[in-house]
Each structure stands twice: as C-alpha cells, then as structure tokens.
Design a protein around this motif. Structure first.
Motif: not given
Length: 528
Positions: A161-167, A492-502, A505-516
């Motif tokens: 949702a955050r990625k979609k909101r920014m784009t 295949r490993v690199h392609l399965a991860n989308g060449l790490y483009v995501k 993008f996550d790093r540009l958005l400030g990273g993500w920390v899972a807080k349970r």
C-alpha cells in the motif's frame, strides 16, 4: 439528455457504496447483495449507453463547466468499450466477493470500497473534460488503497500500500501538470475540442511538453519498470482485489495514452521512450514470471509484462491495438485470478504418466517456422500488405508467442494428439488475432489516429524489438530443457528475486522493519 446515461452506472454504485460504508450496522451479506444489484444495474446502463452510441453517434453530455472546465460525459467507442469492461468485471468481482468473504467482519466495508473504486473508474473512462478526468484519476487510487489495507496487520500488505501510494501520488502530480499545460494551451478543458485541434496540427509548446507528463503518469499508473514492485505484493489482499485491478485500474495508463492519442503524436520522442520502457518491462517481467513458485505471484508478473506490452504498443502509435489488448487481457486475467484456486486443485489432480515433453532447439525452430508460415498465409487473407510497418512488426512479435504455445507439441517426445492440438491452437490464435485486429481498426477508424510513417528511430526500435522478443520467446521455449543446467539455476535465482529491483526501491523508501504487535498477529489470521 441521453448522453447523461453513463452517469446512471456511476450513481448506482456510489449509492450502494455510501450505504455499505456509512451504515456500520449493515450486515456483510446485505451490503454485498446491495452492491451486486448496483453492479448489475451498471452493466445494463453500459449496454444501453452502447446502444445509444450506435443510434445517435458520438456525443458529450452534462456540461457542468465554468469557462470550459468542469464535468462532462463523453460517449464514443473508447469510453463505451471501457465502460462495458469495467461494469462487467466489476459485477463479476462483486459477485465473487459475496461468497468469498462471507462471514468476514469487514465484508460490508470491503464491497463498499470496491463499489466506490468501480464508480471512480467509470467516471474516469467516460470523462469528457480534463477536470473530471483528473478528479477520477485521483479517486481511483485513493479508494483502491483502502482495499490494499483490508488486512492492515499484514506487513507485506502495508508495504504494498505504501509503494502504491507513493507511485500514485507521483502519477497524480504528473497528470495535474499535463492537465494544466493542456488547459492553458487550448484554453478549455473539453477533451473533444483539444483532440480535434491537436489532430489538425494546432499545438503550442505547452501541449507538446504535456506529452511527457502524460507518459510519466501512464507509466506510473500501469506499474512500469522500475516502479512495478507494489503489484507483485498485492497478494496479501483478498483475491477479488487482484481481479479488480484489471477493471480499468492497472490498465488506466494505457487508457490515458489512447484517449490522448492525437496529443501523443505531437512528440515522437516521448513515444520512443514509451516503446523502450514498455518493451523492456514486458521482456523483463515475462522472464521473471517463469521462475515464480506460486500461481498468483506468477499471474502478477504476467500482468506487469502485459502492461509493458500495452505501453509498448502505444509507443509504436498502435492505439487501436492497445485498446484491444486492454479488453482481451483484462477479461482473461481477471478470470485467471478468480479461478486460481480451482486451477491449482485441477492440476494437482492430474495423473502424470511420465515426464513432460521438453522441446529442444530444433523443435523450437520448427515451431517458429510453422508459426510464421501461418502468419503470412492468414495475414495475406486479412490484407497484411496494406498494414503499417508497426502493425506488421507487432504481428510478428505475437507470432513468437504462438510459437511458444506450440513448441511443446513439436518436441520429439510429444505424442501426436498433442502436436495436432497445439497446431490447431496456433491456427485459432492467428485467425482470432487478425479478425479482432480488423474489427478494432474498423470500430475506431474515426476516433483514433493511424500511426505515422516510421522514421529511422522508429525503424531501429522495430528491428530491436523483433530481435529482443524473438530471443526471449526462444529462451522461454527452451526453459524446460535448460532448467537443469548449473548456469540456468544460478540465473533462475536472480530472476526469481526480480533482479532485486524491489529491494532497491524498498531502500529508497527508507527500509522496512517488521514490528509484530498483538493487532498485527490478529490481522494475519485472515486468508487470501
């Protein structure tokens, strides 16, 4: 007054949405039934509006404007085709949601937001004025974002949702600038007037510059590389949301470019950029799709590839074919998402008597040769020699897809029934493509411009695209045979991860920390 009819579809869904979202004590079943009834009504209104188009011709209604800027509805082939698509897919999604979310505490709010989103898309595709277009464009993103957060406790859902909101906000800003430039350049917000003047060659610097902002808005809306990451993460939402994407949401970028086709032709350099980015997105996503382990994620990458191909078609100025692509892809992909669960069960139940026939290079070569032979024979029947170089090249690219379809049937181990079946599918696909292409050109001949004669830059793009799509089609066909090679496993490993483009993008958005948190844990218990 008859041209006000499309607003009936919008108002019915808005009313159902207001009741579902406004009355907290309404039951989920009642809200779902109300919204489905409104959706059925919108389908009948869309059909009646299409009949009106056939009887009375193209027209504009509801002139609620001030100095040329405001709200008005547009009834033409493009708006009615999209209205029928949105109404039909929207009704199917609401019908599916009625059973799929039965018993969920938030079902009433869910169907309410779906109804509001569908109404906003309908307002978008029938817009006859720049103000209504911009207003509906923004509303579709705002309402859809609520659906992405149906399970707010899921970290991946919040990330999507955050990625979609920014784009989306960047896309909204780009369209706002384009609308401002077009309004200032032509002195009105009436889209029909703007397109008529653009087609006659009347354009100042503002409209030419607006092409670039229209292109940026379209690419951001339709998840083009490198801002595509959010689309692969919407699997954290209920399945109907994934299907709803194809009701004029993810493909709204293509609609925008088609609606302003006459404007886009004013700036060939922007069209070239669209062809490059769209073509690369299609090739990149189609390869990543092959490596995905889950059905829905694979379908999401397929959608990214299809949207890239749609943008690529617009870049080649093949706007009628881009419209055909939107309609065909939306219907089959919405069905694919809604039937994904049953498809997995059906495949799991199939008895496998032996290994699947994997085509080798010679088999793929035979498939490509046969496919191009079909293309030439059937194409000549449908007037291939009269088509533009862009259309001929696009047909060649699609034939690579047909070759991929039949390659397994040409494998040395393939049984004869499989070979016959795949050959029959190739004939049906080729005939259907040319027939639908001819019908689309005939329906839009007075609405959408023909592509201009290609210049050296366009010729270079056409040749490059044929080579690129041909190589990717060959690689896709050979994928089963190459899958056991060590180099293929590494790739295949690199392609399965989308060449790490995501990840970038996550790093540009400030990273993500899972807080349970306790609420997060509770929100994670729902199913998709």
């Amino acid at each position: 007054m008859l041209y006000l009819l499309p607003y009936g579809a919008v108002l019915s869904l808005l009313l159902a949405s207001a009741i579902s979202l406004g009355f907290r004590n309404i039951g989920g079943g009642k809200a779902a039934g109300l919204c489905e009834t409104a959706a059925v009504l919108s389908v009948f209104v869309a059909m009646a509006s299409t009949v009106l188009l056939g009887i009375s011709g193209t027209g504009t209604g509801l002139d609620l404007t001030f100095h040329g800027f405001g709200f008005s509805s547009r009834v033409d082939v493009l708006s009615m085709a999209m209205l029928l698509l949105v109404a039909t897919v929207g009704w199917i999604v609401l019908r599916y949601s009625r059973t799929y979310l039965r018993g969920e505490p938030g079902q009433a709010q869910f169907v309410g937001w779906i109804s509001l989103t569908i109404a906003a898309v309908m307002l978008l595709v029938t817009a006859g004025n720049l103000v209504q277009l911009l207003f509906a464009w923004i509303c579709t993103s705002l309402s859809f974002n609520q659906l992405l957060l149906f399970y707010p406790g899921r970290m991946h859902a919040r990330r999507a949702a955050r990625k979609k909101r920014m784009t989306a906000r960047l896309s909204d800003l780009s369209l706002l600038i384009a609308v401002g430039l077009l309004g200032a350049g032509y002195g009105t917000g009436d889209i029909a007037f703007i397109l008529e003047n653009a087609a006659s060659g009347a354009a100042a610097n503002g409209p030419v510059v607006a092409c670039g902002f229209l292109a940026v808005a379209a690419m951001l809306k339709s998840a083009q590389f490198p801002t595509h990451g959010w689309l692969t993460e919407v699997m954290e939402t209920p399945t109907p949301v994934s299907a709803l994407l194809h009701a004029g949401l993810i493909n709204a970028g293509g609609f925008l470019l088609i609606r302003f086709a006459d404007i886009m032709l004013l700036n060939p350099s922007v069209l070239a950029v669209l062809a490059i980015i769209g073509g690369f997105t299609a090739l990149f996503a189609s390869l990543v799709m092959l490596t995905q382990p889950t059905v829905k994620t694979s379908l999401a990458w397929s959608t990214i590839a299809q949207m890239g191909f749609m943008i690529f078609q617009c870049g080649l100025a093949l706007f009628p074919l881009a419209l055909l692509h939107i309609l065909a892809h939306s219907l089959y992909k919405a069905h694919a998402f809604l039937s994904a669960g049953n498809a997995v069960l059906n495949v799991a139940a199939i008895r496998r008597p032996g290994p699947v026939a994997a085509p080798n290079a010679w088999a793929v070569g035979r498939a490509i040769t046969v496919s191009f032979g079909l293309y030439l024979v059937i194409g000549l029947v449908f007037g291939l020699v009269e088509k533009t170089p862009q259309a001929i090249a696009l047909g060649g690219i699609l034939i690579f897809g047909v070759a991929y379809l039949v390659a397994q049937g040409f494998a040395d181990e393939a049984p004869m029934p499989l070979t016959v079946k795949t050959a029959l599918y190739a004939v049906i696909a080729s005939v259907s493509y040319f027939a639908l292409q001819s019908a689309t050109y005939w329906l839009t001949q007075d609405l959408l411009p023909a592509p201009p004669a290609p210049r050296p830059l366009e010729w270079a793009l056409i040749i490059l695209s044929l080579i690129s799509f041909g190589l990717v089609a060959f690689a896709q066909s050979m994928f089963p045979a190459w899958s056991s090679h060590p180099a293929a496993r590494d790739i295949r490993v690199h392609l399965a991860n989308g060449l790490y483009v995501k990840a970038v993008f996550d790093r540009l958005l400030g990273g993500w920390v899972a807080k349970r948190t306790p609420s997060a844990e509770a929100g994670s218990e729902g199913g998709i």
